[in-house]
Design an enzyme around this catalytic site. Sequence first.
Site, PDB file in Angstrom:
ATOM      1  N   ASP A   1      -4.744   7.985  -3.024  1.00 18.56           N
ATOM      2  CA  ASP A   1      -3.713   7.010  -2.622  1.00 18.56           C
ATOM      3  C   ASP A   1      -2.526   7.716  -1.948  1.00 18.56           C
ATOM      4  O   ASP A   1      -1.950   8.632  -2.523  1.00 18.56           O
ATOM      5  CB  ASP A   1      -3.284   6.293  -3.912  1.00 18.56           C
ATOM      6  CG  ASP A   1      -2.062   5.413  -3.777  1.00 18.56           C
ATOM      7  OD1 ASP A   1      -1.770   4.997  -2.644  1.00 18.56           O
ATOM      8  OD2 ASP A   1      -1.419   5.135  -4.808  1.00 18.56           O
TER       9      ASP A   1
ATOM     10  N   HIS B   1       3.176   3.821  -7.577  1.00 20.65           N
ATOM     11  CA  HIS B   1       2.400   4.828  -6.829  1.00 20.65           C
ATOM     12  C   HIS B   1       2.958   6.234  -7.037  1.00 20.65           C
ATOM     13  O   HIS B   1       4.161   6.421  -7.225  1.00 20.65           O
ATOM     14  CB  HIS B   1       2.431   4.502  -5.331  1.00 20.65           C
ATOM     15  CG  HIS B   1       1.809   3.186  -5.003  1.00 20.65           C
ATOM     16  ND1 HIS B   1       0.462   3.042  -4.747  1.00 20.65           N
ATOM     17  CD2 HIS B   1       2.348   1.942  -4.912  1.00 20.65           C
ATOM     18  CE1 HIS B   1       0.201   1.768  -4.509  1.00 20.65           C
ATOM     19  NE2 HIS B   1       1.331   1.081  -4.601  1.00 20.65           N
TER      20      HIS B   1
END
Length: 554
Positions: A194, A367
Amino acid sequence: MKKEEKVFLIPLGGLGEIGKNMMAIKYGTEIIVIDSGLMFPEDELLGIDVVIPDITYLLENREQVKGIFLTHGHEDHIGALPFVLKELNVPIYGTKLTLGLLEGKLKETNFSQEAKLNIMKPRDKVKLGNFEIEFFRVSHSIPDAVGMGIHTPVGTILHTGDFKFDQTPVDGQVIDYQRIAELGNDGVLVLLSDSTNVERPGYTMSEKVVGQTFDEVYRLAKERIIIATFASNVHRVQQVIDSAHKYERKVAIAGRSMVNVVNRASELGYLNIPEGTIVELDEINIYPRNKIVVLTTGSQGEPMSALTRMAMSDHRRVQIEKGDTVIVSATPIPGNEKLVSKTIDQLFKLGADVIYESVSGIHVSGHASKEELKLMLNLVKPKFFVPVHGEYRMLVQHSQLAQEVGIPAENIFIGENGNIMEFTKDKGCIAGKVHSGRVLVDGLGIGDVGNIVLRDRKQLSQDGILIIVVTLDRDQKQVVAGPDIVSRGFVYVREAEALMDEAKVKVKFALDKCYEKNITEWAAIKASIRDALGKFLYEKTRRRPMILPIIMEI
């Protein structure tokens, strides 16, 4: 000599963009798919509701597609499934909350077929043909998020899903460091990681920080508290409820998606709601104002959301009053900054005390930041690296991080949607392209709005439309009625009568010219009206409205 075995990674969404994540992995004649997300439209996609990946490649190889594996329940990872499953009803594998949220979406969209949903737990494995897929727990801004180890005869592919390294998650379920390290130790051929927060230095703060900030705000707030956040951020919702219970406040929920997620998450056991804490929105006025918390959608300033309607004094049940504390617990998604600022301004005008993202601790990301991304690379030690989930600059920056921790530049592949990335045990390359792109969903229409329709919408939105109605007698070669001109979004006819009269003269002149040259084809007559009028209007107004001649014949 034995032919070298190959495995292929084919991103159909999520590279060079934030959203509509979808990755196909192919070995031999078998394909598995990871995630199937949507993205929300950019400003120039006028009238479009959502954007989903183009799955032409999967439909062309539908016999080979064995299943779709879901990392977590956010829209950008599961949102396209109601559309995809209508075309390609294959088994779906995901954790309990992810599939619970998906079931709700399928019911909402009247999905009539039977979806084949398989609930998986972290550390579970499933074997499909030559693939063995195992799930491992990761931390994210929604419970039940997982990454995956995909074991193939060529080697192991590790997909992180969306993740961060939260040492103190709200539900106590820490990312599975041990299994990630074991997979790395056994040897990972390709890591897909990611890239969303690669531009942020350091570490992402723990979700617990937000709970501490909520506690502080609850302690100091004298009147009602209104909190807007993403409906899917179940951990954030839990902390809103925990603080409310601690300070003896009741919680009312506004916004359809928030109501749906809270109901689903509490049914499945992901939300712990003390008895008597939740009250109906209609009942908030029977309690003292300092005993109420309203949990709402609208953290992105969406025009129809509950918070925006409250800000515009347009909400049927909740009116913002002086002394209310409003918390916007989210970061604006790129492109939404203006909408969010407008909503916040409006709330201040109504006398609310607004706490928003630039105030530290009211929101943390789900994140991983730079140092965590390095940690993932070092734990996994992959042979090849493919950054995913990010705009192009993010993928490039993530590839630079990988080089910093020792992965050779030639072993890193910055892909684009549709690329075929081919890997053997020793080599990797980009070996071609498949059909990919975006499919625009507008109302019930899927993919029926293309570039031409969008171009027309853009022109209509910028310069408006002029409709010219004229009745002709083809035999006598004369105008029987008209021309009449209808203007929408170009000029206000009553204030531009002189311009309209001149325009009518130009249309008559164009018709006379056609008859002189013996042109009787409608298409040619319309074209000459368009040309004459278009030129005239541009000279007079420097605008180019859409000109639509309508010719009737007697």
